[in-house]
Design a protein around this motif. Structure first.
Motif, PDB file in Angstrom:
ATOM      1  N   VAL A  18     -53.410   1.256 -18.405  1.00  0.00           N
ATOM      2  CA  VAL A  18     -52.205   0.422 -18.308  1.00  0.00           C
ATOM      3  C   VAL A  18     -51.968  -0.008 -16.865  1.00  0.00           C
ATOM      4  O   VAL A  18     -51.697  -1.189 -16.600  1.00  0.00           O
ATOM      5  CB  VAL A  18     -50.984   1.187 -18.866  1.00  0.00           C
ATOM      6  CG1 VAL A  18     -49.689   0.455 -18.535  1.00  0.00           C
ATOM      7  CG2 VAL A  18     -51.108   1.373 -20.361  1.00  0.00           C
ATOM      8  N   ILE A  19     -52.096   0.932 -15.935  1.00  0.00           N
ATOM      9  CA  ILE A  19     -51.892   0.602 -14.518  1.00  0.00           C
ATOM     10  C   ILE A  19     -52.947  -0.399 -14.039  1.00  0.00           C
ATOM     11  O   ILE A  19     -52.633  -1.367 -13.339  1.00  0.00           O
ATOM     12  CB  ILE A  19     -51.897   1.874 -13.657  1.00  0.00           C
ATOM     13  CG1 ILE A  19     -50.637   2.700 -13.946  1.00  0.00           C
ATOM     14  CG2 ILE A  19     -51.980   1.540 -12.182  1.00  0.00           C
ATOM     15  CD1 ILE A  19     -50.645   4.070 -13.309  1.00  0.00           C
ATOM     16  N   SER A  20     -54.185  -0.205 -14.434  1.00  0.00           N
ATOM     17  CA  SER A  20     -55.252  -1.119 -14.043  1.00  0.00           C
ATOM     18  C   SER A  20     -54.990  -2.518 -14.580  1.00  0.00           C
ATOM     19  O   SER A  20     -55.164  -3.518 -13.872  1.00  0.00           O
ATOM     20  CB  SER A  20     -56.590  -0.594 -14.559  1.00  0.00           C
ATOM     21  OG  SER A  20     -57.611  -1.508 -14.310  1.00  0.00           O
ATOM     22  N   PHE A  21     -54.569  -2.604 -15.841  1.00  0.00           N
ATOM     23  CA  PHE A  21     -54.267  -3.912 -16.429  1.00  0.00           C
ATOM     24  C   PHE A  21     -53.114  -4.575 -15.687  1.00  0.00           C
ATOM     25  O   PHE A  21     -53.171  -5.759 -15.374  1.00  0.00           O
ATOM     26  CB  PHE A  21     -53.935  -3.746 -17.913  1.00  0.00           C
ATOM     27  CG  PHE A  21     -53.513  -5.032 -18.564  1.00  0.00           C
ATOM     28  CD1 PHE A  21     -54.449  -5.997 -18.886  1.00  0.00           C
ATOM     29  CD2 PHE A  21     -52.183  -5.281 -18.850  1.00  0.00           C
ATOM     30  CE1 PHE A  21     -54.069  -7.186 -19.472  1.00  0.00           C
ATOM     31  CE2 PHE A  21     -51.796  -6.465 -19.434  1.00  0.00           C
ATOM     32  CZ  PHE A  21     -52.736  -7.419 -19.750  1.00  0.00           C
ATOM     33  N   ALA A  22     -52.071  -3.818 -15.383  1.00  0.00           N
ATOM     34  CA  ALA A  22     -50.903  -4.373 -14.704  1.00  0.00           C
ATOM     35  C   ALA A  22     -51.262  -4.870 -13.303  1.00  0.00           C
ATOM     36  O   ALA A  22     -50.830  -5.959 -12.891  1.00  0.00           O
ATOM     37  CB  ALA A  22     -49.796  -3.326 -14.623  1.00  0.00           C
ATOM     38  N   ILE A  23     -52.066  -4.100 -12.582  1.00  0.00           N
ATOM     39  CA  ILE A  23     -52.459  -4.508 -11.228  1.00  0.00           C
ATOM     40  C   ILE A  23     -53.318  -5.766 -11.269  1.00  0.00           C
ATOM     41  O   ILE A  23     -53.121  -6.703 -10.480  1.00  0.00           O
ATOM     42  CB  ILE A  23     -53.189  -3.357 -10.511  1.00  0.00           C
ATOM     43  CG1 ILE A  23     -52.195  -2.254 -10.168  1.00  0.00           C
ATOM     44  CG2 ILE A  23     -53.893  -3.852  -9.257  1.00  0.00           C
ATOM     45  CD1 ILE A  23     -52.849  -0.992  -9.627  1.00  0.00           C
ATOM     46  N   SER A  24     -54.271  -5.812 -12.193  1.00  0.00           N
ATOM     47  CA  SER A  24     -55.141  -6.999 -12.259  1.00  0.00           C
ATOM     48  C   SER A  24     -54.355  -8.236 -12.683  1.00  0.00           C
ATOM     49  O   SER A  24     -54.574  -9.330 -12.148  1.00  0.00           O
ATOM     50  CB  SER A  24     -56.304  -6.749 -13.211  1.00  0.00           C
ATOM     51  OG  SER A  24     -55.848  -6.617 -14.542  1.00  0.00           O
ATOM     52  N   LEU A  25     -53.432  -8.076 -13.627  1.00  0.00           N
ATOM     53  CA  LEU A  25     -52.615  -9.211 -14.063  1.00  0.00           C
ATOM     54  C   LEU A  25     -51.706  -9.684 -12.938  1.00  0.00           C
ATOM     55  O   LEU A  25     -51.603 -10.894 -12.677  1.00  0.00           O
ATOM     56  CB  LEU A  25     -51.794  -8.815 -15.295  1.00  0.00           C
ATOM     57  CG  LEU A  25     -50.972  -9.916 -15.946  1.00  0.00           C
ATOM     58  CD1 LEU A  25     -51.892 -11.007 -16.470  1.00  0.00           C
ATOM     59  CD2 LEU A  25     -50.147  -9.346 -17.081  1.00  0.00           C
ATOM     60  N   ALA A  26     -51.062  -8.757 -12.245  1.00  0.00           N
ATOM     61  CA  ALA A  26     -50.169  -9.134 -11.146  1.00  0.00           C
ATOM     62  C   ALA A  26     -50.958  -9.772 -10.001  1.00  0.00           C
ATOM     63  O   ALA A  26     -50.499 -10.758  -9.396  1.00  0.00           O
ATOM     64  CB  ALA A  26     -49.413  -7.905 -10.646  1.00  0.00           C
ATOM     65  N   GLY A  27     -52.128  -9.230  -9.706  1.00  0.00           N
ATOM     66  CA  GLY A  27     -52.939  -9.796  -8.628  1.00  0.00           C
ATOM     67  C   GLY A  27     -53.389 -11.208  -8.927  1.00  0.00           C
ATOM     68  O   GLY A  27     -53.335 -12.092  -8.060  1.00  0.00           O
TER      69      GLY A  27
END
Length: 94
Positions: A18-27
């Protein structure tokens, strides 16, 4: 017969995903937002990002459903085999 081992996802793995997905989406969203292009190009890229994200969720659901379906079929086949073996009497003569 032995039961197949059911794999479970740990909380740490789930949280990491979840954290990885959120970081990649935000980036990627920030990259699109600060890109030195016109609003139309930025809007097109944002729409493409939304399409990729929704397609990813749909693909993940389809893969999960297919895997669960294969597991159910495997369990039904195993139940049929167990029934045949339970009903089999090697000493019976017909």
């Amino acid at each position: 017969m032995t039961k197949p081992v059911k794999s479970t996802t740990t909380t740490a793995f789930y949280l990491q995903a979840v954290i990885s997905f959120a970081i990649s989406l935000a980036g990627l969203a920030a990259g699109i937002l600060y890109l030195p292009v016109t609003t139309w190009v930025r809007s097109f890229l944002a729409l493409g990002l939304m399409y990729v994200v929704t397609s990813t969720f749909t693909l993940a659901k389809c893969v999960r459903d297919r895997q669960e379906e294969a597991t159910v079929v495997s369990r039904v086949d195993q139940a049929r085999l167990d029934k045949l073996l339970a009903e089999h009497d090697p000493f019976r003569t017909d």
